[in-house]
Design an enzyme around this catalytic site. Structure first.
Site, PDB file in Angstrom:
ATOM      1  CD  GLN A   1     -13.179  -1.243  -0.086  1.00  0.00           C
ATOM      2  OE1 GLN A   1     -12.182  -0.924   0.671  1.00  0.00           O
ATOM      3  NE2 GLN A   1     -14.362  -1.434   0.044  1.00  0.00           N
TER       4      GLN A   1
ATOM      5  NE  ARG B   1      -3.828   0.922   2.270  1.00  0.00           N
ATOM      6  CZ  ARG B   1      -5.123   1.032   2.787  1.00  0.00           C
ATOM      7  NH1 ARG B   1      -5.091   1.884   3.685  1.00  0.00           N
ATOM      8  NH2 ARG B   1      -6.343   0.335   2.229  1.00  0.00           N
TER       9      ARG B   1
ATOM     10  CB  CYS C   1     -13.976   1.897   0.572  1.00  0.00           C
ATOM     11  SG  CYS C   1     -13.447   3.824   0.490  1.00  0.00           S
TER      12      CYS C   1
ATOM     13  CG  HIS D   1      -8.690   0.319  -2.402  1.00  0.00           C
ATOM     14  ND1 HIS D   1      -7.971  -0.751  -2.207  1.00  0.00           N
ATOM     15  CD2 HIS D   1      -9.265   0.779  -1.345  1.00  0.00           C
ATOM     16  CE1 HIS D   1      -7.881  -0.904  -0.733  1.00  0.00           C
ATOM     17  NE2 HIS D   1      -8.679  -0.256  -0.260  1.00  0.00           N
TER      18      HIS D   1
ATOM     19  CG  ASP E   1     -13.145   7.452  -0.820  1.00  0.00           C
ATOM     20  OD1 ASP E   1     -13.004   7.147   0.291  1.00  0.00           O
ATOM     21  OD2 ASP E   1     -12.239   7.414  -1.562  1.00  0.00           O
TER      22      ASP E   1
ATOM     23  NE  ARG F   1     -10.997  -4.601   1.279  1.00  0.00           N
ATOM     24  CZ  ARG F   1      -9.988  -3.734   1.657  1.00  0.00           C
ATOM     25  NH1 ARG F   1     -10.365  -2.650   2.427  1.00  0.00           N
ATOM     26  NH2 ARG F   1      -8.875  -3.744   1.130  1.00  0.00           N
TER      27      ARG F   1
HETATM   28  N1  NVA Z   1      -9.640   7.556  -0.926  1.00  0.00           N
HETATM   29  C1  NVA Z   1      -9.399   6.881   0.302  1.00  0.00           C
HETATM   30  C2  NVA Z   1      -9.685   5.458   0.204  1.00  0.00           C
HETATM   31  C3  NVA Z   1      -9.501   4.923   1.596  1.00  0.00           C
HETATM   32  C4  NVA Z   1      -9.714   3.385   1.713  1.00  0.00           C
HETATM   33  C5  NVA Z   1      -7.937   7.371   0.418  1.00  0.00           C
HETATM   34  O1  NVA Z   1      -7.109   6.903  -0.581  1.00  0.00           O
HETATM   35  O2  NVA Z   1      -7.479   7.603   1.548  1.00  0.00           O
HETATM   36  N1   CP Z   2     -11.155   0.536   2.946  1.00  0.00           N
HETATM   37  C1   CP Z   2     -10.035   0.436   3.439  1.00  0.00           C
HETATM   38  O1   CP Z   2      -9.055   0.305   2.520  1.00  0.00           O
HETATM   39  O2   CP Z   2      -9.754   0.742   4.581  1.00  0.00           O
HETATM   40  P1   CP Z   2      -8.395   0.837   5.276  1.00  0.00           P
HETATM   41  O3   CP Z   2      -7.633   2.101   4.902  1.00  0.00           O
HETATM   42  O4   CP Z   2      -8.593   0.674   6.709  1.00  0.00           O
HETATM   43  O5   CP Z   2      -7.618  -0.414   4.915  1.00  0.00           O
END
Ligand code: NVA
Ligand code: CP
Length: 330
Positions: A138, A108, A272, A135, A231, A317
Site C-alpha cells: 500500500q 495476507r 487505503c 502493509h 483508515d 496499487r
Molecule cells: N487497517 C486496515 C487496512 C485495510 C487495507 C485493516 O487491517 O483492516
Molecule cells: N487497501 C487494501 O489493502 O484494500 P483490500 O483490503 O481491498 O485489499
C-alpha cells in the site's frame, strides 16, 4: 551502483533503503505509462505465483492478479478456507511446498511473524499483502499518488488521523521517514504507534531531514498539512466488541470539512480503502443502527470532494505491485 532487488522478499519497508524504494517508485511509473499506452510487458512469461489470503481483500488481490497476468505469469489464488495452511499444515511446511511449485508467494494474514516465517522457508520471494503490523505494498501506491498530485515527496506535511498503531499508521510512519515527508500521527494517546517503532523512525527521519510528530490535538495535527490520511477505525482481525469504544475514542479524529479547512488550501485527502463514509455497506448500516453514527473515519462530503484522491490511489496499487513483482522476480 545500480539497484538490484532480484530474489528479495518484500515484507516491510524497514528492510528497504531510501534508494531501493525510490527505484520501485520509478519502476511503477514506467509500468503505469506502458499500461496506459497499451504496450505489452509480459516480461515474466512462464513464471507462476500464488496468492495466500487469510483475510479478505478487493484491491490487493485484484492488483496481484492483474499485475501478474500483465507480466505474463500464471496466478493461483487460495482463500482461507481452501488450503491446508495453519489448520493441517504448518507455515514452514506450506512454504517449502509452495516454494517448489511457484516463483513467488503473496501472503495476507495476521502476525508479521507469520509472513517472516513463510519467507524464511519458501526459498522464493515472498510479498507481504498486509499483516496486523505492516502493509508495505500500500505504501508504494500512496507515495506514487502523492508524487503525482503534489509533484514532490520531500518536505510534504503528511498527517495520519485515527488508529495510528495499526498496520497503516505504522507503515506510513516508516515510509514517510524513509522518503523525507514530515509525518504527524493525530490520534488519542492510547492509539499512538509503539514507542520502539517511533524511536526507530525518528532516527531514520533525522537522516532524511524530516520529522515524526505525535499529537492528540486535531488543530495542531492538521494545520499546514499537505496530505490528510485516514483508515477504518477497527481493522480486520479485531473483535466486533471494540467498535463502541473505538467510535468514542476516534470521533474527534474524523476527517471532516473542518479538518480539511485547517490543512493547506490544495491539500489532498487519502484513504487505503475500504471506507465507512456512508451507510451503504452491511457494517456501515449496522453501526448506524447500533450507535447512531452514519459516517465514521471520513465524512461523505470529504470522501466525494475534489480533494479526495482515493481512487487514483487504488489504481496505483496495481502498478506498484507490478513493480515489486518484476523487481524481485526478474
Ligand atoms: N487497517 C486496515 C487496512 C485495510 C487495507 C485493516 O487491517 O483492516
Ligand atoms: N487497501 C487494501 O489493502 O484494500 P483490500 O483490503 O481491498 O485489499
Amino acid at each position: 551502483m545500480g539497484i538490484n532487488l532480484s530474489g528479495r522478499n518484500y515484507l516491510k519497508l524497514l528492510d528497504y533503503t531510501t534508494e531501493e524504494i525510490r527505484y520501485l517508485l520509478d519502476l511503477s511509473k514506467n509500468f503505469k505509462d506502458m499500461k496506459r499506452a497499451g504496450v505489452p510487458h509480459r516480461y515474466l512469461e512462464g513464471k507462476n505465483i500464488v496468492l495466500l489470503f487469510e483475510k479478505t481483500s478487493t484491491r490487493t488481490r485484484c492488483s496481484f492478479e492483474v499485475a501478474g497476468r500483465d507480466l505474463g505469469m500464471g496466478v493461483t489464488y487460495l482463500d482461507p478456507g481452501s488450503s491446508q495452511m495453519g489448520k493441517k499444515e504448518s507455515i514452514p511446511d506450506t512454504a517449502r511446498v509452495l516454494g517448489r511449485m511457484y516463483d513467488g508467494i503473496e501472503y495476507r494474514g495476521f502476525s508479521q511473524e507469520l509472513v517472516e516465517t513463510l519467507a524464511e522457508y519458501a526459498g522464493v520471494p515472498v510479498w507481504n499483502g498486509l499483516t496486523d503490523e505492516f502493509h508495505p505494498t500500500q505504501m508504494l501506491a500512496d507515495m506514487l499518488t502523492i508524487e503525482e498530485k503534489l509533484g514532490r515527496l520531500k518536505g510534504v506535511n503528511f498527517t495520519y488521523m485515527g488508529d495510528a498503531r495499526n498496520n497503516m499508521g505504522n507503515s506510513l510512519m516508516v515510509v514517510c521517514a524513509k522518503l523525507g515527508l514530515n509525518f504527524t500521527a493525530c490520534a488519542p494517546k492510547e492509539l499512538f504507534p509503539a514507542e520502539e517503532l517511533v524511536a526507530k523512525c525518528r532516527e531514520i527521519a533525522k537522516e532524511n531531514d524530516c520529522t515524526i510528530t505525535l499529537t492528540e490535538d486535531v488543530k495542531e495535527g492538521t494545520t499546514n498539512a499537505d496530505v490528510i490520511y485516514t483508515d477504518i477505525w477497527v481493522s480486520m482481525g479485531e473483535p466486533d466488541e471494540v467498535w463502541e469504544s473505538r467510535i468514542k475514542m476516534l470521533k474527534p479524529y474524523q476527517v471532516n470539512a473542518a479538518a480539511m479547512a485547517n490543512a493547506k488550501k490544495d491539500a489532498i485527502f487519502m484513504h487505503c480503502l475500504p471506507s465507512f463514509h456512508d451507510t451503504k455497506t452491511t457494517i456501515g448500516a449496522e453501526i448506524a443502527k447500533k450507535f447512531g453514527v452514519t459516517e465514521m473515519e471520513v465524512t461523505d462530503e470529504v470522501f466525494e470532494s475534489k480533494q479526495s484522491v482515493v481512487f487514483d490511489e487504488a489504481e496505483n496499487r496495481m502498478h506498484t505491485i507490478k513493480a515489486v513483482m518484476y523487481a524481485t522476480l526478474k
